[in-house]
Write a protein that holds these residues in place. Structure first.
Motif, PDB file in Angstrom:
ATOM      1  N   LEU A  64       0.825  -1.205   0.000  1.00 47.15           N
ATOM      2  CA  LEU A  64       0.000   0.000   0.000  1.00 47.15           C
ATOM      3  C   LEU A  64       0.867   1.266   0.000  1.00 47.15           C
ATOM      4  CD1 LEU A  64      -3.056   0.734   0.119  1.00 47.15           C
ATOM      5  CD2 LEU A  64      -2.729   1.069   2.576  1.00 47.15           C
ATOM      6  N   HIS A  65       0.506   2.185  -0.901  1.00 42.17           N
ATOM      7  CA  HIS A  65       1.245   3.438  -1.047  1.00 42.17           C
ATOM      8  C   HIS A  65       0.346   4.468  -1.725  1.00 42.17           C
ATOM      9  CE1 HIS A  65       1.730   1.454  -4.943  1.00 42.17           C
ATOM     10  NE2 HIS A  65       1.950   2.660  -5.455  1.00 42.17           N
ATOM     11  N   LYS A  66       0.849   5.684  -1.852  1.00 40.07           N
ATOM     12  CA  LYS A  66       0.123   6.718  -2.589  1.00 40.07           C
ATOM     13  C   LYS A  66       1.125   7.699  -3.187  1.00 40.07           C
ATOM     14  CE  LYS A  66      -0.809   9.642   1.464  1.00 40.07           C
ATOM     15  NZ  LYS A  66      -1.860  10.317   2.243  1.00 40.07           N
ATOM     16  N   LYS A 106      -2.655  -0.531  -3.881  1.00 40.66           N
ATOM     17  CA  LYS A 106      -1.664  -1.599  -3.943  1.00 40.66           C
ATOM     18  C   LYS A 106      -2.177  -2.618  -4.951  1.00 40.66           C
ATOM     19  CE  LYS A 106      -3.484  -4.255   0.000  1.00 40.66           C
ATOM     20  NZ  LYS A 106      -3.143  -4.830   1.312  1.00 40.66           N
ATOM     21  N   PHE A 107      -1.305  -3.548  -5.336  1.00 44.68           N
ATOM     22  CA  PHE A 107      -1.748  -4.608  -6.236  1.00 44.68           C
ATOM     23  C   PHE A 107      -0.919  -5.861  -6.024  1.00 44.68           C
ATOM     24  CE2 PHE A 107       1.416  -2.320  -8.789  1.00 44.68           C
ATOM     25  CZ  PHE A 107       2.188  -3.343  -9.312  1.00 44.68           C
ATOM     26  N   ILE A 108      -1.510  -6.983  -6.476  1.00 40.41           N
ATOM     27  CA  ILE A 108      -0.829  -8.280  -6.413  1.00 40.41           C
ATOM     28  C   ILE A 108      -1.161  -9.049  -7.693  1.00 40.41           C
ATOM     29  CG2 ILE A 108      -2.727  -9.389  -5.160  1.00 40.41           C
ATOM     30  CD1 ILE A 108      -0.532 -11.037  -3.671  1.00 40.41           C
ATOM     31  N   GLN A 129       4.836   7.566  -1.252  1.00 38.01           N
ATOM     32  CA  GLN A 129       4.704   7.537   0.205  1.00 38.01           C
ATOM     33  C   GLN A 129       4.195   6.147   0.565  1.00 38.01           C
ATOM     34  OE1 GLN A 129       2.074  10.463   1.952  1.00 38.01           O
ATOM     35  NE2 GLN A 129       2.269   9.573   3.988  1.00 38.01           N
ATOM     36  N   TRP A 130       5.051   5.340   1.192  1.00 36.83           N
ATOM     37  CA  TRP A 130       4.689   3.976   1.570  1.00 36.83           C
ATOM     38  C   TRP A 130       3.836   4.004   2.820  1.00 36.83           C
ATOM     39  CZ3 TRP A 130       5.230   0.607  -2.092  1.00 36.83           C
ATOM     40  CH2 TRP A 130       6.219   0.819  -3.052  1.00 36.83           C
TER      41      TRP A 130
END
Length: 133
Positions: A64-66, A106-108, A129-130
């Motif tokens: 997750l980040h932005k 986020k992605f997987i 930004q994590w």
């Protein structure tokens, strides 16, 4: 013009042609980070965008980040599960996902084969930004 014909005129003299600057890169020249290659525009003249060239095996992902700018994901091969804000969605090859500035995501790779996608950052530098360790 008849029958759908189109005429394109290019008026460029040899002097203008000689002053055109362009860059051609091989993917292997880009900074590598695990399963990704990173192109940051500021390292290549006045290029005002950056991108991440993703080739990720099943089960791998990005936490997750932005960003302060929009990010556009072009899914070329495979199946990916995105979490964007509080929404989770599965996206397959041939689709585009647009994440607005400031929205956590986020992605997987949720498929059975490699995920190939291009992540376009509307910034000459990738600034992340994590939000998860």
């Amino acid at each position: 013009m008849e029958g759908g014909e189109m005429l394109f005129l290019v008026n460029r003299n040899e002097e203008e042609e000689a002053n055109v600057n362009y860059t051609i890169l091989n993917r292997d020249e880009l900074q590598r980070d695990g399963n990704t290659y990173e192109f940051e525009g500021y390292q290549h003249g006045d290029t005002n965008l950056s991108f991440i060239w993703v080739n990720m095996p099943p089960g791998d992902g990005v936490r997750l980040h932005k960003h302060t700018y929009q990010e556009v994901f072009i899914i070329q091969e495979g199946l990916v599960t995105f979490t964007i804000g509080s929404t989770t969605l599965e996206v397959q090859a041939g689709h585009i996902v647009i994440v607005p500035p400031g929205l956590p995501h986020k992605f997987i790779n949720s498929g059975e084969r490699d995920l190939v996608q291009i992540d376009i950052h509307q910034s000459p530098q990738i600034i992340t930004q994590w939000l998860e360790d």
